[in-house]
Write a protein that holds these residues in place. Structure first.
Motif, PDB file in Angstrom:
ATOM      1  N   UNK A 104       0.837  -1.201   0.000  1.00 38.25           N
ATOM      2  CA  UNK A 104       0.000   0.000   0.000  1.00 38.25           C
ATOM      3  C   UNK A 104       0.873   1.253   0.000  1.00 38.25           C
ATOM      4  N   UNK A 105       1.970   1.216   0.723  1.00 36.89           N
ATOM      5  CA  UNK A 105       2.879   2.363   0.755  1.00 36.89           C
ATOM      6  C   UNK A 105       3.471   2.620  -0.627  1.00 36.89           C
TER       7      UNK A 105
ATOM      8  N   UNK B 292       1.930   7.113  -7.191  1.00 38.27           N
ATOM      9  CA  UNK B 292       1.060   8.139  -7.772  1.00 38.27           C
ATOM     10  C   UNK B 292       1.723   9.506  -7.575  1.00 38.27           C
ATOM     11  N   UNK B 293       1.978  10.213  -8.678  1.00 42.11           N
ATOM     12  CA  UNK B 293       2.662  11.504  -8.614  1.00 42.11           C
ATOM     13  C   UNK B 293       1.968  12.492  -7.696  1.00 42.11           C
ATOM     14  N   UNK B 294       0.643  12.514  -7.755  1.00 40.20           N
ATOM     15  CA  UNK B 294      -0.106  13.477  -6.935  1.00 40.20           C
ATOM     16  C   UNK B 294       0.028  13.141  -5.459  1.00 40.20           C
ATOM     17  N   UNK B 295      -0.087  11.883  -5.113  1.00 42.23           N
ATOM     18  CA  UNK B 295       0.069  11.464  -3.713  1.00 42.23           C
ATOM     19  C   UNK B 295       1.475  11.761  -3.224  1.00 42.23           C
ATOM     20  N   UNK B 296       2.444  11.479  -4.078  1.00 43.93           N
ATOM     21  CA  UNK B 296       3.836  11.706  -3.699  1.00 43.93           C
ATOM     22  C   UNK B 296       4.106  13.191  -3.453  1.00 43.93           C
ATOM     23  N   UNK B 297       3.543  14.075  -4.289  1.00 44.05           N
ATOM     24  CA  UNK B 297       3.745  15.517  -4.126  1.00 44.05           C
ATOM     25  C   UNK B 297       3.136  16.011  -2.812  1.00 44.05           C
ATOM     26  N   UNK B 298       1.926  15.551  -2.502  1.00 42.17           N
ATOM     27  CA  UNK B 298       1.268  15.958  -1.250  1.00 42.17           C
ATOM     28  C   UNK B 298       2.055  15.398  -0.066  1.00 42.17           C
TER      29      UNK B 298
ATOM     30  N   UNK C   5      -6.171   7.927  -0.213  1.00 43.41           N
ATOM     31  CA  UNK C   5      -5.071   6.979  -0.462  1.00 43.41           C
ATOM     32  C   UNK C   5      -3.960   7.159   0.567  1.00 43.41           C
ATOM     33  N   UNK C   6      -3.613   8.403   0.863  1.00 44.66           N
ATOM     34  CA  UNK C   6      -2.535   8.661   1.826  1.00 44.66           C
ATOM     35  C   UNK C   6      -2.908   8.219   3.238  1.00 44.66           C
ATOM     36  N   UNK C   7      -4.139   8.452   3.647  1.00 46.63           N
ATOM     37  CA  UNK C   7      -4.547   8.055   4.997  1.00 46.63           C
ATOM     38  C   UNK C   7      -4.781   6.550   5.077  1.00 46.63           C
ATOM     39  N   UNK C   8      -5.350   5.954   4.035  1.00 48.54           N
ATOM     40  CA  UNK C   8      -5.604   4.508   4.040  1.00 48.54           C
ATOM     41  C   UNK C   8      -4.298   3.716   4.072  1.00 48.54           C
TER      42      UNK C   8
ATOM     43  N   UNK D 241       6.335   7.124  11.698  1.00 51.19           N
ATOM     44  CA  UNK D 241       6.636   5.733  12.055  1.00 51.19           C
ATOM     45  C   UNK D 241       6.090   4.708  11.067  1.00 51.19           C
ATOM     46  N   UNK D 242       5.487   5.157   9.983  1.00 47.44           N
ATOM     47  CA  UNK D 242       4.819   4.233   9.074  1.00 47.44           C
ATOM     48  C   UNK D 242       5.787   3.214   8.463  1.00 47.44           C
ATOM     49  N   UNK D 243       6.972   3.659   8.089  1.00 48.56           N
ATOM     50  CA  UNK D 243       7.907   2.734   7.445  1.00 48.56           C
ATOM     51  C   UNK D 243       8.482   1.738   8.452  1.00 48.56           C
ATOM     52  N   UNK D 244       8.737   2.183   9.659  1.00 51.51           N
ATOM     53  CA  UNK D 244       9.234   1.271  10.702  1.00 51.51           C
ATOM     54  C   UNK D 244       8.195   0.197  10.996  1.00 51.51           C
ATOM     55  N   UNK D 245       6.926   0.588  11.064  1.00 52.95           N
ATOM     56  CA  UNK D 245       5.869  -0.404  11.312  1.00 52.95           C
ATOM     57  C   UNK D 245       5.753  -1.390  10.155  1.00 52.95           C
ATOM     58  N   UNK D 246       5.874  -0.901   8.934  1.00 45.17           N
ATOM     59  CA  UNK D 246       5.792  -1.792   7.766  1.00 45.17           C
ATOM     60  C   UNK D 246       6.950  -2.793   7.772  1.00 45.17           C
TER      61      UNK D 246
END
Length: 175
Positions: free
Chosen positions: A8-9, A15-21, A49-52, A68-73
């Motif tokens: 999901x990450x 997605x370019x738009x998600x990445x920019x935000x 998408x970003x919150x999900x 901490x999202x990447x550490x949890x993943x």
């Protein structure tokens, strides 16, 4: 988080738009400029998408990057299986480390001998070299190790090699 959370990450960040935000939020900047350049529907989809995915937290109208999202993943992902037996000395089918322990050397040499010659094979030196090259770059040393270990025999003139029994291992020097 489940073991496949990383998917999901990655898909969200693809997605370019998600990445920019997300980039704005990571930098501690408001993402209003990025979001206002999108249609209301597209902005909603980006935020969803970003919150999900867990990349972003939403507190009312305030968005923030979850540090901490990447550490949890990574914690949720299964650890890669460690090779066991003789596999731990090989990478991509090639000998990466010559074992220090005699028992490990014996097992590795038996494995290589099985790849080089079948019990009834009579091989010339070129064929032996070609087969050993598939396993290691130090062909002459490996050929010598196999002979010293009693796994290959060579005729007196050095032209023909055969697979010997499982002779006693004479510890060779490391390549």
């Amino acid at each position: 988080m489940n073991a496949n959370a990383w998917r999901a990450l990655v898909s969200t960040l693809a997605d370019d738009r998600c990445r920019a935000v997300y980039a704005r939020l990571v930098l501690g900047e408001p993402a209003d400029t990025e979001l206002s350049s999108l249609s209301p529907g597209a902005a909603r989809r980006v935020i969803t998408a970003l919150t999900a995915s867990g990349l972003v937290r939403r507190d009312g109208d305030v968005l923030s990057a979850d540090p901490d999202v990447f550490a949890r993943a990574l914690d949720a992902a299964p650890a890669p299986a460690r090779p066991t037996g003789t596999d731990r000395f090989f990478e991509g089918g090639r000998l990466a480390v010559y074992p220090a322990r005699e028992a490990d050397r014996r097992a590795v040499l038996l494995r290589i001998a099985d790849q080089v010659a079948a019990p009834d094979d009579r091989l010339d030196e070129r064929t032996v070299n070609d087969r050993v090259t598939a396993v290691t770059d130090d062909v002459a040393a490996m050929r010598r190790y196999l002979i010293d270990a009693g796994l290959l025999t060579r005729t007196a003139d050095g032209r023909t090699y055969t697979r010997a029994g499982d002779g006693a291992l004479t510890p060779p020097c490391a390549p």
